[in-house]
Write an enzyme that holds these catalytic residues in place. Structure first.
Site, PDB file in Angstrom:
ATOM      1  N   ALA A  91       4.935  -7.417  30.922  1.00  0.00           N
ATOM      2  CA  ALA A  91       3.578  -7.788  30.897  1.00  0.00           C
ATOM      3  C   ALA A  91       2.321  -7.141  30.365  1.00  0.00           C
ATOM      4  O   ALA A  91       1.250  -7.570  30.489  1.00  0.00           O
ATOM      5  CB  ALA A  91       3.399  -8.433  32.209  1.00  0.00           C
ATOM      6  N   ALA A  92       2.596  -6.102  29.721  1.00  0.00           N
ATOM      7  CA  ALA A  92       1.464  -5.620  28.975  1.00  0.00           C
ATOM      8  C   ALA A  92       0.937  -6.434  28.046  1.00  0.00           C
ATOM      9  O   ALA A  92      -0.369  -6.599  28.031  1.00  0.00           O
ATOM     10  CB  ALA A  92       2.143  -4.308  28.100  1.00  0.00           C
ATOM     11  N   GLY A  93       1.612  -7.004  27.191  1.00  0.00           N
ATOM     12  CA  GLY A  93       1.128  -8.134  26.068  1.00  0.00           C
ATOM     13  C   GLY A  93       0.383  -9.102  27.006  1.00  0.00           C
ATOM     14  O   GLY A  93      -0.828  -9.396  26.580  1.00  0.00           O
ATOM     15  N   ASP A  94       0.903  -9.591  27.912  1.00  0.00           N
ATOM     16  CA  ASP A  94       0.254 -10.869  28.510  1.00  0.00           C
ATOM     17  C   ASP A  94      -1.038 -10.392  29.185  1.00  0.00           C
ATOM     18  O   ASP A  94      -2.016 -11.229  29.194  1.00  0.00           O
ATOM     19  CB  ASP A  94       1.213 -11.419  29.637  1.00  0.00           C
TER      20      ASP A  94
HETATM   21  P1  ADP Z   1       4.096  -6.758  24.393  1.00  0.00           P
HETATM   22  O1  ADP Z   1       4.159  -6.482  25.908  1.00  0.00           O
HETATM   23  O2  ADP Z   1       4.001  -8.020  24.037  1.00  0.00           O
HETATM   24  O3  ADP Z   1       5.436  -6.054  23.683  1.00  0.00           O
HETATM   25  P2  ADP Z   1       2.771  -4.465  23.274  1.00  0.00           P
HETATM   26  O4  ADP Z   1       3.947  -3.555  23.755  1.00  0.00           O
HETATM   27  O5  ADP Z   1       2.412  -4.250  22.049  1.00  0.00           O
HETATM   28  O6  ADP Z   1       2.929  -5.985  23.880  1.00  0.00           O
HETATM   29  O7  ADP Z   1       1.581  -3.967  24.395  1.00  0.00           O
HETATM   30  C1  ADP Z   1       0.349  -4.790  24.308  1.00  0.00           C
HETATM   31  C2  ADP Z   1      -0.915  -3.450  24.559  1.00  0.00           C
HETATM   32  O8  ADP Z   1      -0.560  -2.899  25.833  1.00  0.00           O
HETATM   33  C3  ADP Z   1      -0.707  -2.680  23.280  1.00  0.00           C
HETATM   34  O9  ADP Z   1      -1.554  -3.008  22.348  1.00  0.00           O
HETATM   35  C4  ADP Z   1      -1.607  -1.481  24.396  1.00  0.00           C
HETATM   36  O10 ADP Z   1      -3.153  -1.757  24.177  1.00  0.00           O
HETATM   37  C5  ADP Z   1      -1.021  -1.600  25.927  1.00  0.00           C
HETATM   38  N1  ADP Z   1       0.127  -0.805  25.934  1.00  0.00           N
HETATM   39  C6  ADP Z   1       1.376  -0.992  25.745  1.00  0.00           C
HETATM   40  N2  ADP Z   1       2.128  -0.093  25.987  1.00  0.00           N
HETATM   41  C7  ADP Z   1       1.491   0.873  26.420  1.00  0.00           C
HETATM   42  C8  ADP Z   1       1.724   2.237  26.840  1.00  0.00           C
HETATM   43  N3  ADP Z   1       2.903   2.872  26.884  1.00  0.00           N
HETATM   44  N4  ADP Z   1       0.496   3.018  27.159  1.00  0.00           N
HETATM   45  C9  ADP Z   1      -0.548   2.438  27.187  1.00  0.00           C
HETATM   46  N5  ADP Z   1      -0.992   1.230  26.626  1.00  0.00           N
HETATM   47  C10 ADP Z   1       0.161   0.361  26.436  1.00  0.00           C
END
Ligand code: ADP
Length: 293
Positions: free
Chosen positions: A239-242
């Site tokens: 859910a980082a992306g969401d």
């Molecule tokens: P998804 O969850 O769709 O794969 P991402 O992995 O690209 O999306 O993550 C979305 C955003 O979350 C990134 O652009 C970044 O800002 C943040 N993010 C993701 N992973 C990390 C991490 N390990 N540490 C800090 N921020 C993160």
């Protein structure tokens, strides 16, 4: 609803095994992004559908508890959308997505939803409802001056004429690779992928690059704006992306300039990766502001 089964190893076809535990987690990209946008301070309504099962009741309740107006989430005969997730000891997972009520959304639902959608500042769409519905909403919203933000996830090749209705396309590395054929291995490749998507007619693109941060590029920009991620101890990146997308949609709808919106969204996502779970890991506005100060 995410139904998560933990197992020692995945069963073979025809085999029955004992699971270790089963847990239920309200989910779905639309719901997660709506919750992220609402907790980040937006005034958010979710349009969609749940089934007549108990999950439907629970899903709507969780949305409401998180500040999302769920009154336009229709209740359809049959089951809610369910993700059956099996995770083994090595953290390898297999997932069956059962669209349920989400798969039943159609033209009549678009007619029902449009007055509410057209009164909004922005509409944020994903690929977990039938494409004809998404396409119709995009065209109508864009044509009526409602900002269209689109997260093409799960990704499939979109008809090229649809890109012109997208004001902001937000996608991760694997989605970008599927749509453009470019493996987003470094900054130059990310620029190239963003250019391909802009050439198709999207007004602006945000590529999220995990811990490498994100790249924003709009029509007419010679080079994109890179935003770093915050350095945190990642526990669970689900859910980082969401979280990023919901926070960005909410911030920009409230008039925050895009560069600040990207930093705000990165902070929200950074907090989410330090916590276990999907919807449970999404931070509030107060938490995001405290993290950034
Ligand atoms: P998804 O969850 O769709 O794969 P991402 O992995 O690209 O999306 O993550 C979305 C955003 O979350 C990134 O652009 C970044 O800002 C943040 N993010 C993701 N992973 C990390 C991490 N390990 N540490 C800090 N921020 C993160």
């Amino acid at each position: 609803m995410d139904v998560v089964n933990r197992v020692v190893r995945h069963p073979q076809p025809g085999e029955t095994i004992h699971g270790l535990s089963t847990t239920y987690h309200p989910g779905g990209k639309g719901a997660n992004q709506a919750v992220a946008a609402a907790l980040a301070g937006g005034d958010i309504a979710l349009f969609g559908a749940v089934g007549e099962d108990g999950f439907g009741v629970e899903l709507k309740r969780t949305l409401t508890e998180n500040g999302v107006d769920a009154s336009s989430v229709a209740v359809k005969p049959g089951t809610s959308g369910i993700a059956f997730i099996t995770v083994d000891d090595t953290a390898d997972n297999s997932i069956i997505l059962s669209a349920g009520a989400n798969g039943q959304l159609g033209a009549a639902d678009v007619d029902r939803m449009l007055p509410g959608l057209l009164a909004a500042h922005s509409v944020l769409l994903q690929n977990e409802i039938p494409w004809p519905v998404t396409r119709e909403v995009m065209e109508q919203a864009h044509g009526n001056g409602v900002r269209v933000i689109f997260n093409p996830a799960p990704a499939f090749l979109l008809p090229e004429d649809a890109y012109r209705w997208i004001d902001l396309l937000v996608l991760n590395e694997s989605e970008a690779e599927l749509l453009t054929g470019i493996a987003v291995a470094d900054g130059a490749a990310a620029e190239l992928a963003a250019d391909r998507l802009l050439e198709r007619g999207a007004a602006a693109v945000v590529l999220t690059l995990g811990e490498r941060g994100s790249l924003y590029k709009a029509q007419g920009m010679a080079i994109g704006v890179a935003t770093s991620s915050y350095r945190v101890r990642a526990v669970d990146t689900t859910a980082a992306g969401d979280t990023f997308i919901g926070a960005l949609a909410s911030a920009t709808a409230k008039g925050m300039p895009i560069a600040e919106g990207l930093a705000f969204a990165s902070a929200a996502a950074a907090i989410a990766v330090t916590r276990a779970g999907a919807q449970e890991s999404i931070p509030t506005l107060e938490e995001i502001e405290a993290f950034m100060s």
